[in-house]
Design a protein around this motif. Sequence first.
Motif, PDB file in Angstrom:
ATOM      1  N   TYR A 124      -3.722  -0.263  27.475  1.00 51.53           N
ATOM      2  CA  TYR A 124      -4.862   0.231  28.244  1.00 51.53           C
ATOM      3  C   TYR A 124      -5.668  -0.901  28.861  1.00 51.53           C
ATOM      4  CZ  TYR A 124      -3.792   4.525  25.754  1.00 51.53           C
ATOM      5  OH  TYR A 124      -3.144   5.613  25.248  1.00 51.53           O
ATOM      6  N   ASN A 125      -5.815  -2.011  28.121  1.00 48.99           N
ATOM      7  CA  ASN A 125      -6.557  -3.147  28.665  1.00 48.99           C
ATOM      8  C   ASN A 125      -5.888  -3.676  29.924  1.00 48.99           C
ATOM      9  OD1 ASN A 125      -8.539  -3.162  26.669  1.00 48.99           O
ATOM     10  ND2 ASN A 125      -7.300  -4.430  25.298  1.00 48.99           N
ATOM     11  N   TYR A 126      -4.562  -3.738  29.894  1.00 48.90           N
ATOM     12  CA  TYR A 126      -3.841  -4.205  31.076  1.00 48.90           C
ATOM     13  C   TYR A 126      -4.025  -3.238  32.245  1.00 48.90           C
ATOM     14  CZ  TYR A 126      -0.081  -5.219  34.314  1.00 48.90           C
ATOM     15  OH  TYR A 126       0.617  -5.495  35.466  1.00 48.90           O
ATOM     16  N   LEU A 127      -3.901  -1.936  31.982  1.00 55.27           N
ATOM     17  CA  LEU A 127      -4.037  -0.946  33.045  1.00 55.27           C
ATOM     18  C   LEU A 127      -5.409  -1.031  33.707  1.00 55.27           C
ATOM     19  CD1 LEU A 127      -2.364   2.252  31.516  1.00 55.27           C
ATOM     20  CD2 LEU A 127      -1.587   0.972  33.503  1.00 55.27           C
ATOM     21  N   ARG A 128      -6.466  -1.120  32.893  1.00 52.89           N
ATOM     22  CA  ARG A 128      -7.825  -1.155  33.443  1.00 52.89           C
ATOM     23  C   ARG A 128      -8.053  -2.415  34.273  1.00 52.89           C
ATOM     24  NH1 ARG A 128      -9.284   1.207  28.254  1.00 52.89           N
ATOM     25  NH2 ARG A 128      -9.567  -0.894  27.405  1.00 52.89           N
ATOM     26  N   ASN A 129      -7.711  -3.558  33.698  1.00 56.16           N
ATOM     27  CA  ASN A 129      -7.973  -4.821  34.389  1.00 56.16           C
ATOM     28  C   ASN A 129      -7.072  -5.004  35.611  1.00 56.16           C
ATOM     29  OD1 ASN A 129     -10.025  -6.592  32.851  1.00 56.16           O
ATOM     30  ND2 ASN A 129      -8.749  -5.747  31.220  1.00 56.16           N
ATOM     31  N   ALA A 130      -5.803  -4.642  35.462  1.00 55.57           N
ATOM     32  CA  ALA A 130      -4.876  -4.818  36.579  1.00 55.57           C
ATOM     33  C   ALA A 130      -5.231  -3.903  37.745  1.00 55.57           C
ATOM     34  CB  ALA A 130      -3.447  -4.550  36.103  1.00 55.57           C
ATOM     35  N   PHE A 131      -5.638  -2.666  37.442  1.00 57.62           N
ATOM     36  CA  PHE A 131      -6.016  -1.744  38.517  1.00 57.62           C
ATOM     37  C   PHE A 131      -7.267  -2.241  39.233  1.00 57.62           C
ATOM     38  CE2 PHE A 131      -8.391   2.199  39.755  1.00 57.62           C
ATOM     39  CZ  PHE A 131      -7.627   2.477  40.875  1.00 57.62           C
ATOM     40  N   GLY A 145     -12.646  -3.750  33.150  1.00 52.84           N
ATOM     41  CA  GLY A 145     -11.819  -3.107  34.167  1.00 52.84           C
ATOM     42  C   GLY A 145     -12.316  -1.711  34.510  1.00 52.84           C
ATOM     43  N   PHE A 146     -11.753  -1.115  35.555  1.00 53.60           N
ATOM     44  CA  PHE A 146     -12.094   0.256  35.937  1.00 53.60           C
ATOM     45  C   PHE A 146     -11.517   1.228  34.909  1.00 53.60           C
ATOM     46  CE2 PHE A 146     -12.242  -0.969  40.707  1.00 53.60           C
ATOM     47  CZ  PHE A 146     -13.499  -1.510  40.514  1.00 53.60           C
ATOM     48  N   TYR A 147     -12.190   2.355  34.754  1.00 53.19           N
ATOM     49  CA  TYR A 147     -11.751   3.321  33.738  1.00 53.19           C
ATOM     50  C   TYR A 147     -10.409   3.953  34.132  1.00 53.19           C
ATOM     51  CZ  TYR A 147     -11.558   7.428  30.768  1.00 53.19           C
ATOM     52  OH  TYR A 147     -11.147   8.381  29.877  1.00 53.19           O
ATOM     53  N   VAL A 148      -9.477   3.902  33.207  1.00 51.56           N
ATOM     54  CA  VAL A 148      -8.164   4.537  33.392  1.00 51.56           C
ATOM     55  C   VAL A 148      -7.895   5.411  32.179  1.00 51.56           C
ATOM     56  CG1 VAL A 148      -5.681   4.203  33.648  1.00 51.56           C
ATOM     57  CG2 VAL A 148      -7.266   2.631  34.775  1.00 51.56           C
ATOM     58  N   HIS A 149      -7.753   6.709  32.405  1.00 51.04           N
ATOM     59  CA  HIS A 149      -7.420   7.637  31.320  1.00 51.04           C
ATOM     60  C   HIS A 149      -5.901   7.777  31.255  1.00 51.04           C
ATOM     61  CE1 HIS A 149      -7.771  11.170  28.662  1.00 51.04           C
ATOM     62  NE2 HIS A 149      -6.752  11.636  29.360  1.00 51.04           N
ATOM     63  N   ALA A 150      -5.325   7.367  30.128  1.00 54.98           N
ATOM     64  CA  ALA A 150      -3.863   7.445  30.001  1.00 54.98           C
ATOM     65  C   ALA A 150      -3.452   7.783  28.579  1.00 54.98           C
ATOM     66  CB  ALA A 150      -3.235   6.126  30.431  1.00 54.98           C
ATOM     67  N   LYS A 151      -4.301   8.541  27.888  1.00 57.56           N
ATOM     68  CA  LYS A 151      -4.001   8.868  26.498  1.00 57.56           C
ATOM     69  C   LYS A 151      -2.859   9.877  26.411  1.00 57.56           C
ATOM     70  CE  LYS A 151      -8.653   7.904  24.743  1.00 57.56           C
ATOM     71  NZ  LYS A 151      -9.830   8.452  24.037  1.00 57.56           N
ATOM     72  N   PRO A 152      -2.127   9.875  25.297  1.00 61.59           N
ATOM     73  CA  PRO A 152      -1.023  10.842  25.133  1.00 61.59           C
ATOM     74  C   PRO A 152      -1.536  12.273  25.227  1.00 61.59           C
ATOM     75  CG  PRO A 152      -0.931   9.144  23.453  1.00 61.59           C
ATOM     76  CD  PRO A 152      -2.241   8.964  24.153  1.00 61.59           C
TER      77      PRO A 152
END
Length: 383
Positions: free
Chosen positions: A179-186, A216-223
Amino acid sequence: MNVLQKIFLDHYEEILYTLHPRNTEVENIDKMINCGVPSFGGAMYACTHCGNLKFVPFRCHSRFCPTCGNKYAMERTTSMSFKLVNVQHRHCVFTIDENLRNFFLQDRSLLNCLFHSVSSVISRMFFKLNRAKHFTPGYIMVLHTFGRDLKWNPHIHCLLSEGGYSDDGFWRHVKHFNYNYLRNAFRTALLNELEDRIGPSFKKVKAQCYTRHKQGFYVHAKPNLCDPNVVAKYIGRYLGRPVIATSRIDRYDGDTVTFHYNRHEDDQYVEETLPVMDFIKRLIRHIPEKHFKMIRYGGLYARHRKMDSKLHRVISKEKHRIYRSFTQWRTCILLSFGYDPLHCPNCNHKMELLELYYNHKRVPLEELYEKAMSKSRGMRSSA
């Protein structure tokens, strides 16, 4: 005439002269107002057993129309379901800083940056899993420009496979997302692309975004329960809905409109009353530019990519014909409202298509019925 048609018809001239709508907004408003108007043509059905007639007017096929928008959503849901691989999927939502929203409203071509950023982040995340094998996931991105309160809030809903397919035919399941990667990378990908498009004037806004969103920007990607058996329904619920359903409009008195929604943060029921022109302004800004693609496919689901024979789809090609029938007018009514629109109420026989009317002049409906009645008598005598 539904309540949304009445709202726009009552204030049509005021919309043109005060809101100065874009050409695509005017086009979709005109379509929606005239949706289901008999003078613009339709189909006449007749019962060959008792002679009962039923006239079904043509629809506008605009995504802005709540009626046609629902049918469009069903068609897109079916089309997307045909592409899905028979594996677990995850529903991800990529959101942005609220101070960036106005940039996308002023220049709608910037909305492409959202798609590009999400696509690059997903591709890089799976590439980092194993650079040698080059795992490729399947993902479908859908742009939503509205929140539940109808305000301008562009964000991307993404249906992403929990795994990727390598060049040598190996599938790797990915259960835990970084999740940290997804938020920061986005955040980084989007801000860099916006700076390239907007220019040096964007640097100050970019610095403020980094300060406000250090994680990072909020990214919701929970199972979530996005298994292959329910994924088609999941797509229809989250990825293909129109801006507002008429059932959410509670009152209209000519000057104000009251609508309701459940607040996203706490699911609290909220009722909001707006001046009618503010309500209209909130709605029409979500009409996309003509030919702008709100749904885009990537990875395994990209349009140019051929599916490997080792991968099995959720819906086999043999069943495509069955699922396509769900988008037909008669089946849509049956599934949505529980009755067959071509079932004769008098004698319980199936009604048959008698004639199509392509007449865009305002002809009294009685003339159409009189013409169809004479044809119906001919059908019964020949039967």
